[in-house]
Design an enzyme around this catalytic site. Structure first.
Site, mmCIF file in Angstrom:
data_model
loop_
_atom_site.group_PDB
_atom_site.id
_atom_site.type_symbol
_atom_site.label_atom_id
_atom_site.label_comp_id
_atom_site.label_asym_id
_atom_site.label_seq_id
_atom_site.Cartn_x
_atom_site.Cartn_y
_atom_site.Cartn_z
ATOM 1 N N ASN A 1 3.165 -9.077 -2.311
ATOM 2 C CA ASN A 1 4.268 -8.630 -3.575
ATOM 3 C C ASN A 1 5.781 -8.753 -2.938
ATOM 4 O O ASN A 1 5.879 -7.989 -2.221
ATOM 5 C CB ASN A 1 3.747 -7.220 -3.993
ATOM 6 C CG ASN A 1 4.778 -6.833 -5.106
ATOM 7 O OD1 ASN A 1 5.749 -7.475 -5.483
ATOM 8 N ND2 ASN A 1 4.744 -5.518 -5.176
ATOM 9 N N HIS B 1 2.441 -1.213 -11.188
ATOM 10 C CA HIS B 1 3.004 -1.006 -9.738
ATOM 11 C C HIS B 1 3.631 0.469 -9.888
ATOM 12 O O HIS B 1 4.329 0.517 -10.745
ATOM 13 C CB HIS B 1 3.574 -2.074 -9.292
ATOM 14 C CG HIS B 1 3.859 -1.958 -7.752
ATOM 15 N ND1 HIS B 1 5.074 -1.056 -7.196
ATOM 16 C CD2 HIS B 1 3.554 -2.736 -6.767
ATOM 17 C CE1 HIS B 1 4.810 -1.203 -6.266
ATOM 18 N NE2 HIS B 1 4.097 -2.075 -5.672
ATOM 19 N N GLU C 1 6.430 1.465 -8.367
ATOM 20 C CA GLU C 1 7.621 1.144 -8.674
ATOM 21 C C GLU C 1 8.022 1.071 -10.202
ATOM 22 O O GLU C 1 9.016 1.531 -10.653
ATOM 23 C CB GLU C 1 8.189 0.015 -7.918
ATOM 24 C CG GLU C 1 8.082 0.719 -6.433
ATOM 25 C CD GLU C 1 8.169 -0.515 -5.240
ATOM 26 O OE1 GLU C 1 8.046 -1.739 -5.567
ATOM 27 O OE2 GLU C 1 7.900 -0.240 -4.141
ATOM 28 N N GLU D 1 -2.957 1.989 -4.419
ATOM 29 C CA GLU D 1 -1.734 2.180 -3.729
ATOM 30 C C GLU D 1 -1.349 3.427 -3.755
ATOM 31 O O GLU D 1 -0.525 3.969 -4.734
ATOM 32 C CB GLU D 1 -0.786 1.010 -4.373
ATOM 33 C CG GLU D 1 -1.213 -0.172 -4.386
ATOM 34 C CD GLU D 1 0.035 -1.219 -4.228
ATOM 35 O OE1 GLU D 1 0.250 -2.049 -3.301
ATOM 36 O OE2 GLU D 1 0.981 -1.273 -5.115
ATOM 37 N N GLY E 1 5.964 1.242 1.250
ATOM 38 C CA GLY E 1 7.272 1.019 1.799
ATOM 39 C C GLY E 1 7.653 2.126 2.747
ATOM 40 O O GLY E 1 8.920 2.090 3.198
ATOM 41 N N SER F 1 1.930 0.020 3.172
ATOM 42 C CA SER F 1 2.107 -0.358 4.482
ATOM 43 C C SER F 1 1.061 -0.885 5.423
ATOM 44 O O SER F 1 0.766 -0.745 6.347
ATOM 45 C CB SER F 1 2.698 1.039 5.402
ATOM 46 O OG SER F 1 3.584 1.478 4.475
HETATM 47 C C1 PEP Z 1 3.573 -2.680 -2.667
HETATM 48 O O1 PEP Z 1 4.545 -2.802 -2.965
HETATM 49 O O2 PEP Z 1 2.536 -3.193 -3.392
HETATM 50 C C2 PEP Z 1 3.243 -2.325 -1.138
HETATM 51 C C3 PEP Z 1 1.970 -2.030 -0.825
HETATM 52 O O3 PEP Z 1 4.318 -2.228 -0.483
HETATM 53 P P1 PEP Z 1 4.416 -2.243 1.473
HETATM 54 O O4 PEP Z 1 3.226 -2.936 1.909
HETATM 55 O O5 PEP Z 1 5.596 -2.370 1.664
HETATM 56 O O6 PEP Z 1 3.929 -0.648 1.397
#
Ligand code: PEP
Length: 251
Positions: A9, A96, A98, A166, A172, A212
């Protein structure tokens, strides 16, 4: 045996030219070495077409980061599932954290978007996850359960859906859920899906982990029985790191 799936992503990163470069780098870094694993990249809407041209003919799939629940109309700034299909996308990420956190997405709008994407023949990566406050107050299970139930409300066939767990506190932030913490929630999701759709659908469902994921922790996460790959943010912006994560999923 479920085939693992790893999707990068790219979020709001990279111009069109930079996306083309990264797509080419990803292809080169992957080589032919990922047959055990399904792979996708999710550039910005603006770069879908050009990045799509770079990966055309390869096994890497083109994924969008969101879609609206109408085909067209007065929805300034939005992009429809029909448009994504026409642009060559095979899948779309929906719900997601975000989108939920900054753009007011709710379980109800996520549900509408999933239904529309499926009706336009797109596969869906349906994201769920609890915040740190929710985890600390012990309501992870009930939050995940209502996100899954409400997100899938009225959907009878989930064969084109992948669920991405997630935890918001791990996205992040550099903090990864331990493999045991992630596995516990993945098992909870699969158990819930068994209750809602039966054992065959639950066993076929792929549940990705996101938060992450890096080359250094991917293999341990992907070795867990209910973790079927990853949704990768930050590390997907580096082709070598992304390829290393795909390799960890390909074994
Ligand atoms: C994501 O945004 O789906 C995600 C998992 O981000 P990151 O790997 O940077 O934590």
């Amino acid at each position: 045996m479920r085939r693992k799936i790893v999707v990068g992503n790219w979020k709001m990163n990279n111009t069109i030219a930079e996306s083309e470069t990264l797509a080419a780098e990803v292809l080169a870094a992957l080589g032919d070495n990922f047959s055990g694993c399904e792979v996708g990249i999710a550039p910005t809407f603006l770069a879908l077409e050009s990045a799509g041209r770079i990966i055309e003919g390869s096994e890497v799939q083109l994924v969008a980061q969101n879609c609206h629940y109408e085909n067209d109309g007065a929805y300034t700034g939005e992009v429809s599932a029909r448009m994504l299909n026409a642009a060559g996308c095979s899948s779309v990420i929906i719900g997601h954290s975000e989108r939920r956190q900054y753009f007011g997405e709710t379980n109800a709008t996520v549900n509408l978007r999933i239904k529309k994407a499926l009706s336009e023949a797109l596969n869906v990566i349906f994201c769920v996850g609890e915040t740190l406050a929710e985890r600390e107050s012990g309501v992870t299970g009930s939050i995940i359960s209502s996100q899954v139930r409400e997100g899938l409300e009225g959907i009878s066939d989930i064969s084109a859906i992948v669920i991405a767990y997630e935890p918001v506190w791990a996205i992040g932030t550099g903090k990864t859920a331990s493999s045991a913490q992630a596995e516990e929630v993945h098992l909870l999701i699969r158990t819930l899906i068994t209750e809602l759709y039966g054992d065959a659908a639950a066993q076929a469902l792929r549940i990705q982990y996101g938060g992450s994921v890096k080359p250094s922790n991917a293999a341990e996460l992907f070795a867990m029985p209910n973790i079927d790959g990853g949704l990768i943010g930050g590390a997907s912006l580096n082709a070598a790191d992304f390829a290393a994560i795909v390799k960890a999923a390909s074994h």
